[in-house]
Scaffold this active site. Structure first.
Site, PDB file in Angstrom:
ATOM      1  N   THR A 253     -10.076  15.015   6.627  1.00 57.71           N
ATOM      2  CA  THR A 253     -11.482  15.369   6.871  1.00 57.71           C
ATOM      3  C   THR A 253     -12.442  14.385   6.237  1.00 57.71           C
ATOM      4  O   THR A 253     -12.045  13.468   5.538  1.00 57.71           O
ATOM      5  CB  THR A 253     -11.743  16.776   6.316  1.00 57.71           C
ATOM      6  OG1 THR A 253     -11.187  16.848   5.000  1.00 57.71           O
ATOM      7  CG2 THR A 253     -11.083  17.803   7.186  1.00 57.71           C
TER       8      THR A 253
ATOM      9  N   LYS B 111       0.862  -1.175   0.000  1.00 57.23           N
ATOM     10  CA  LYS B 111       0.000   0.000   0.000  1.00 57.23           C
ATOM     11  C   LYS B 111       0.901   1.229   0.000  1.00 57.23           C
ATOM     12  O   LYS B 111       2.031   1.186   0.506  1.00 57.23           O
ATOM     13  CB  LYS B 111      -0.954   0.016   1.186  1.00 57.23           C
ATOM     14  CG  LYS B 111      -0.356   0.154   2.555  1.00 57.23           C
ATOM     15  CD  LYS B 111       0.004   1.524   3.077  1.00 57.23           C
ATOM     16  CE  LYS B 111      -1.052   2.561   2.852  1.00 57.23           C
ATOM     17  NZ  LYS B 111      -0.574   3.888   3.433  1.00 57.23           N
TER      18      LYS B 111
ATOM     19  N   THR C  66      10.161   2.142   2.745  1.00 60.28           N
ATOM     20  CA  THR C  66       8.814   2.263   2.164  1.00 60.28           C
ATOM     21  C   THR C  66       7.571   1.991   3.012  1.00 60.28           C
ATOM     22  O   THR C  66       7.584   1.164   3.894  1.00 60.28           O
ATOM     23  CB  THR C  66       8.640   1.386   0.932  1.00 60.28           C
ATOM     24  OG1 THR C  66       7.692   2.090   0.139  1.00 60.28           O
ATOM     25  CG2 THR C  66       8.090   0.026   1.171  1.00 60.28           C
TER      26      THR C  66
ATOM     27  N   GLU D  91      -0.365   9.957  -5.406  1.00 61.52           N
ATOM     28  CA  GLU D  91      -1.534  10.812  -5.219  1.00 61.52           C
ATOM     29  C   GLU D  91      -1.674  11.790  -6.386  1.00 61.52           C
ATOM     30  O   GLU D  91      -0.801  12.617  -6.632  1.00 61.52           O
ATOM     31  CB  GLU D  91      -1.437  11.544  -3.882  1.00 61.52           C
ATOM     32  CG  GLU D  91      -1.716  10.577  -2.724  1.00 61.52           C
ATOM     33  CD  GLU D  91      -1.458  11.159  -1.349  1.00 61.52           C
ATOM     34  OE1 GLU D  91      -1.970  10.592  -0.371  1.00 61.52           O
ATOM     35  OE2 GLU D  91      -0.740  12.166  -1.251  1.00 61.52           O
TER      36      GLU D  91
END
Lengths: 416, 416
Positions: free
Chosen positions: B416, B190, B201, B288
């Site tokens: 959030t 992951k 990592t 990302e």
């Protein structure tokens, strides 16, 4: 591209004092004309005989031809300065022999037109890296025109002429009393991206009519750079063209400051520091896409160097900078950045504050942690992240900005 | 938040081979329930007696409680392994004594339920940093339930259970012939943000039914990590929880590989390397907000270490990564990054290619520079930036992704 002005752009350009012993002119050589933009892009400063200077330059191993020339001239001329030409639109970095030719042509024009020695002439260029100028004399050919218009500096015109992705011209000035002699300091700077400590910053020039011995000036400038221009970051990228120079014309007629024991030295150093700090903070506040201006203070380290390393890891972390942009008080990412600095960390002694709100202590979240209070700090346009490592006397302050969609936009479109 | 799947997400989850000598179970402890998300978030592996292991962990000085426990267990247990519990939703980093309590409770449940020695039990946690669990036994209380369901691993369920901002589960497997014995390798990983070389990592586990001596396995894992997980970057931020472990159950019944001279060692090492590399590249491809996957090759340096440092400066530069995102072949920024690495650079020897298009050589733009060809490379979803420093034999490859609006969005909204 049209850049949205930084929210920190000052309402007006500051009034700078008159610095005796220098003249200047700015003009347009047409570097931006091919993009349909009309603007000034080059300036010339001429200094009276007796002007001393000091300079600090990028630590990059792919420094521009201009930076390499300045280092050489500073040494060969023993810190004497008579002229400075800087332009935007092309950084003259990684341009090989063509970059050197361009500088030779410019220097020839400066010495011929102004009748000054070659090693007293300084150069700078900022813009796209690696694009060679078609005509090596492109800048040199414009020097006589600039020289013919030399006069009292239009500081705003000069500060605008070397802007690249800057959204406002940056200047700072003050007049201080040095043992009865009013002495002027006027500085200009450009820079918005490719900004990272451990160097001697983008392009910035400070002019004063004090007289100061070159060696003293050089040592002082190095010290001041460490806590001003070398303590800011926008994106952690170090430019090939970073240059900070100070020119002391001696135009006030006062005798030269020769040592740190001179009663005027402290006031001189303070004024130079204040000017550099003001300019450096303006660079961060105009950081590409910046919407937040953040002070990072680290204390309780073994040494100032160690504290600064931790502060830089916080100030350069993309995860912290995106959290700033979003107003998300994600303090765990500060812990991450402290850890990856590889400085000695005693987790049980580590404490973290956002402004006056303590978010962590004793190796964990503060027992009285208040998410709403922490978030309120991160919602502000300016705030401080303070970290106490808790075991030593070393402290350091670094200034940074957030990482926003604006940064991604600006840097996807810069060359085009 | 809803994450858009990475454009590099594989169409299907890979088929992994059966690894003899282990059982597993995944389940939901409800870490994400408060955000209204139903998903698995924890898994348990149980290993047969005789299983050896090796591990490499984050170099962060604010490492999580789990990482610190694994280091201790690896040493105390001399590389023996019987159980592994990993969960997402909370990283258990910078959680002080509460973090240790949580681990103690989990370990107690593991040893009690499975009847195995404490120092053979390994732990991992990933998620928000610094948020303490209210109930230290939150994970431990769930262990009996998982243990009751132990069986042949549902690899997809396990790979999904420890995802955070990952947009797809990552796995890699192969079966190789070791001197006549078919031997299985199955790995899961992951990771998506807080990814940077010089560490060990995010979270990744590789399982094999080969038998390998612990010391040999540990040395091999370190070597492989340098050229796989320690050669990738998403954002230059190093996590507090990075963990890579390999478990060798010996389930095939073949005698143990005890030294590098064993005829089976090379094939074993190659299979482990291939598994780790595949997993590491999947992490970058799920970086990302990533829209580009870029290989950075640096050669002609004095040493591999020096080449890797230059490659990392290129792979981590926000200016280069935003140019990738925009498809702008801004090769001058590569010059900038090479320079700021502070490795020895002879500009006249430096050459740069985008795939097979040479953009720079001899200290300047290539004379036959073709902007259209360079831009065509940067427009591709996958390409290579190759830099030849031109003076030595040291070479290194690093893998990275671009910096997009998606990265800014994801990291403003993560908590959030």
């Amino acid at each position: 591209m049209n850049l949205k002005p930084s929210p920190f752009a000052p309402a007006t350009f500051p009034v700078l004092p008159t610095v005796k012993g220098l003249r200047a002119a700015a003009g347009s050589r047409g570097f931006y004309a091919r993009r349909g933009i009309e603007r000034d892009d080059v300036f010339l400063f001429a200094f009276d005989e007796g002007t001393n200077c000091a300079g600090v330059y990028t630590v990059s191993n792919t420094a521009s031809a201009d930076v390499r020339w300045c280092r050489e001239a500073l040494k060969a001329g023993a810190g004497k300065a008579r002229a400075l030409v800087a332009h935007s639109g092309n950084s003259n970095a990684f341009t090989g022999p063509k970059g050197v030719e361009k500088n030779e042509a410019t220097l020839k024009a400066m010495t011929g037109t102004l009748g000054v020695a070659r090693e007293t002439c300084f150069l700078a260029a900022t813009g796209v890296i690696g694009e060679p100028l078609k005509d090596p004399n492109f800048v040199g050919a414009f020097v006589p025109d600039l020289a013919a218009r030399l006069g009292a500096p239009d500081w705003r015109a000069c500060a605008r002429a070397f802007m690249t992705t800057d959204t406002y011209p940056k200047a700072s000035g003050r007049t201080v009393d040095l043992a009865g002699t009013p002495t002027a300091f006027a500085g200009i700077a450009k820079g918005s991206g490719m900004i990272m400590p451990n160097m001697a910053t983008m392009l910035s020039y400070v002019f004063t009519d004090a007289a100061v011995a070159p060696d003293l000036l050089q040592g002082l400038l190095k010290d001041i750079t460490d806590v001003t221009f070398n303590a800011i970051t926008v994106d952690g990228d170090t430019s090939t063209s970073d240059t900070l120079m100070v020119f002391a014309t001696g135009g006030t007629g006062a005798p030269a400051i020769e040592s740190r024991d001179d009663e005027r030295f402290r006031a001189f150093a303070d004024a130079l520091h204040a000017t550099c700090l003001d300019l450096a903070l303006q660079v961060v506040k105009d950081g590409e896409g910046a919407s937040k201006f953040v002070t990072v203070k680290v204390e309780g380290a073994d040494t100032e160097r160690s504290a600064k390393n931790v502060a830089c890891h916080i100030a350069n972390s993309p995860l912290i900078k995106t959290a700033m942009a979003a107003g998300d008080a994600n303090w765990g990412r500060v812990v991450m950045a402290v850890g990856k600095s590889l400085e000695p960390i005693v987790m049980e002694k580590l404490a973290i504050w956002f402004d006056d709100v303590q978010v962590a202590r004793g190796g964990a979240r503060a027992p009285d942690y208040d998410e709403a209070a922490a978030s309120a700090v991160f919602a502000k346009p300016e705030f401080t992240i303070r970290v106490d490592l808790g075991y030593g006397e070393g402290a350091s302050t670094v200034w940074t900005c957030d990482l926003t969609h604006g940064y991604v936009d600006i840097n996807g479109a810069y060359r085009t």
